[in-house]
Design a protein around this motif. Sequence first.
Motif, PDB file in Angstrom:
ATOM      1  N   LYS A   1       0.843  -1.192   0.000  1.00 63.46           N
ATOM      2  CA  LYS A   1       0.000   0.000   0.000  1.00 63.46           C
ATOM      3  C   LYS A   1       0.883   1.249   0.000  1.00 63.46           C
ATOM      4  O   LYS A   1       1.959   1.268   0.596  1.00 63.46           O
ATOM      5  CB  LYS A   1      -0.906   0.013   1.241  1.00 63.46           C
ATOM      6  N   ARG A   2       0.394   2.284  -0.662  1.00 67.45           N
ATOM      7  CA  ARG A   2       1.175   3.503  -0.826  1.00 67.45           C
ATOM      8  C   ARG A   2       0.470   4.698  -0.189  1.00 67.45           C
ATOM      9  O   ARG A   2      -0.745   4.709  -0.050  1.00 67.45           O
ATOM     10  CB  ARG A   2       1.406   3.782  -2.314  1.00 67.45           C
ATOM     11  N   TRP A   3       1.278   5.690   0.203  1.00 68.30           N
ATOM     12  CA  TRP A   3       0.787   6.980   0.657  1.00 68.30           C
ATOM     13  C   TRP A   3      -0.178   6.860   1.836  1.00 68.30           C
ATOM     14  O   TRP A   3      -1.262   7.424   1.833  1.00 68.30           O
ATOM     15  CB  TRP A   3       0.117   7.738  -0.495  1.00 68.30           C
ATOM     16  N   VAL A   4       0.222   6.111   2.847  1.00 64.99           N
ATOM     17  CA  VAL A   4      -0.619   5.906   4.027  1.00 64.99           C
ATOM     18  C   VAL A   4      -0.318   7.008   5.043  1.00 64.99           C
ATOM     19  O   VAL A   4       0.776   7.053   5.623  1.00 64.99           O
ATOM     20  CB  VAL A   4      -0.377   4.522   4.640  1.00 64.99           C
TER      21      VAL A   4
ATOM     22  N   LEU B   1      -6.525  -0.195   8.691  1.00 65.36           N
ATOM     23  CA  LEU B   1      -7.660  -0.788   7.987  1.00 65.36           C
ATOM     24  C   LEU B   1      -7.247  -0.939   6.532  1.00 65.36           C
ATOM     25  O   LEU B   1      -7.009   0.051   5.834  1.00 65.36           O
ATOM     26  CB  LEU B   1      -8.891   0.110   8.111  1.00 65.36           C
ATOM     27  N   VAL B   2      -7.119  -2.185   6.086  1.00 64.63           N
ATOM     28  CA  VAL B   2      -6.562  -2.501   4.778  1.00 64.63           C
ATOM     29  C   VAL B   2      -7.672  -2.939   3.824  1.00 64.63           C
ATOM     30  O   VAL B   2      -8.486  -3.799   4.163  1.00 64.63           O
ATOM     31  CB  VAL B   2      -5.504  -3.621   4.890  1.00 64.63           C
TER      32      VAL B   2
ATOM     33  N   ALA C   1     -12.387  -5.443   3.753  1.00 67.00           N
ATOM     34  CA  ALA C   1     -11.691  -4.497   4.623  1.00 67.00           C
ATOM     35  C   ALA C   1     -11.278  -5.249   5.886  1.00 67.00           C
ATOM     36  O   ALA C   1     -12.119  -5.832   6.564  1.00 67.00           O
ATOM     37  CB  ALA C   1     -12.598  -3.323   4.981  1.00 67.00           C
ATOM     38  N   VAL C   2      -9.986  -5.210   6.198  1.00 61.49           N
ATOM     39  CA  VAL C   2      -9.437  -6.019   7.282  1.00 61.49           C
ATOM     40  C   VAL C   2      -8.581  -5.137   8.184  1.00 61.49           C
ATOM     41  O   VAL C   2      -7.782  -4.325   7.711  1.00 61.49           O
ATOM     42  CB  VAL C   2      -8.567  -7.166   6.721  1.00 61.49           C
ATOM     43  N   LEU C   3      -8.730  -5.324   9.493  1.00 58.66           N
ATOM     44  CA  LEU C   3      -7.898  -4.629  10.465  1.00 58.66           C
ATOM     45  C   LEU C   3      -6.603  -5.406  10.668  1.00 58.66           C
ATOM     46  O   LEU C   3      -6.630  -6.620  10.911  1.00 58.66           O
ATOM     47  CB  LEU C   3      -8.627  -4.503  11.800  1.00 58.66           C
ATOM     48  N   VAL C   4      -5.478  -4.703  10.551  1.00 58.06           N
ATOM     49  CA  VAL C   4      -4.168  -5.336  10.724  1.00 58.06           C
ATOM     50  C   VAL C   4      -3.354  -4.509  11.709  1.00 58.06           C
ATOM     51  O   VAL C   4      -3.129  -3.318  11.484  1.00 58.06           O
ATOM     52  CB  VAL C   4      -3.411  -5.430   9.383  1.00 58.06           C
TER      53      VAL C   4
END
Length: 387
Positions: free
Chosen positions: A151-154, A164-165, A175-178
């Motif tokens: 993932k970019r620009w977080v 939240l991915v 949508a998954v919490l990591v």
Amino acid sequence: MTRPPEAVPEPVRAARDLAARWLLPAAAWDLSEGLPRDVAGDLARAGLLAPDVPAEYGGAGTGQQELGEVCATLGGVCGAVRGLVTVQGMVAAGLRRWGTAGQRRTWLPRLASGELVAAFAATEQDAGSALAHVATTVEEDGDELVVSGRKRWVTCGQFADLVLVLGRAPGGLAAVLVETGRPGVSREAVTGQLGMRAARIAHLEFDAVRVPRDHLVAPVGLGLSHVAATVLDHGRHTVAWGCVGMAEAALHDAVTHAGTRFQGGTPLSAHQSVRAVLARSAVAATGARELCRRAARARTHEPGRAVHETVLAKYAAADAAAAVTRDAVQILGSAGCAPDSRAGRLFRDAKVMEIIEGAQHVAETHIADRLFRDHGVPAPRPDGATA
């Protein structure tokens, strides 16, 4: 009869106190490209980290108007601070709307208290405005989910505890919490970007990261259409108000400079061209604020129009922030280009605001489509036909 002054809501008063404290440090944070993690604790203690989280989960339960005023106040001082409030609120909003009762009890108090700093990871190399094309995968393995991708620009990704991915699972987007402390999560700090330099932006790598199945927010297939849509809608609202604060702050600095700067014995404020620029800036900032107020009312009383009104407000506010900060730098001259110039910093940040949470050209398409529907006119399709 003199009208009594309106009482300032406590969250707004608290935001003003913090903004006054951070006015000078904000320039240093931008130059060093590092918002201190302690800022999250200060915000949480003031009830501002996720201020619209209901009191039953430890939040302040602020309304949409108060939330907006908080973001405008903070945005006029430091876009990175407003960005922290935005992303914390985005994840909280997704959990409030689509999380299970257990997820809300588990995560919302920890977000409101500042125990955890959250981030939203959606953008990828080939999936920016078109998030339906994300390539990050979410696979099932017994009682666990396995997340893999980049993932970019977080925003706040350098120090976020919980992300939240948005990823692709068999059956649709999810949508998954990591938690970022899990094995397989790595971060790459992003530095030197045009704006939002203090926002601790990072690219995040998920290398077969395992999380419990109960970290899935909403059923598979609803990750984009429901969870991410709610998250981004919340983000647009807070970004729009933050842009109002940016425009108003830049206008303040420009007016102050024009009234106190003399050239050849004549103040800048005496020049009609300068006065015209300031007048246009005032109109733009005021118009953006009123559209944000209208969006806040819709979000409170007219949910059917809330998304559209929020898009309108964000579009107008980002446009106003870009124009007013640009003109403020022009009026300030060399002072506006100085490393510690607030107007210069806001000018750089304003360009980013025209891109995030719905780029301007994407918003224009949404607004035009709504116009066609409201007026009963068939909307044209890309092939030239009408729908």
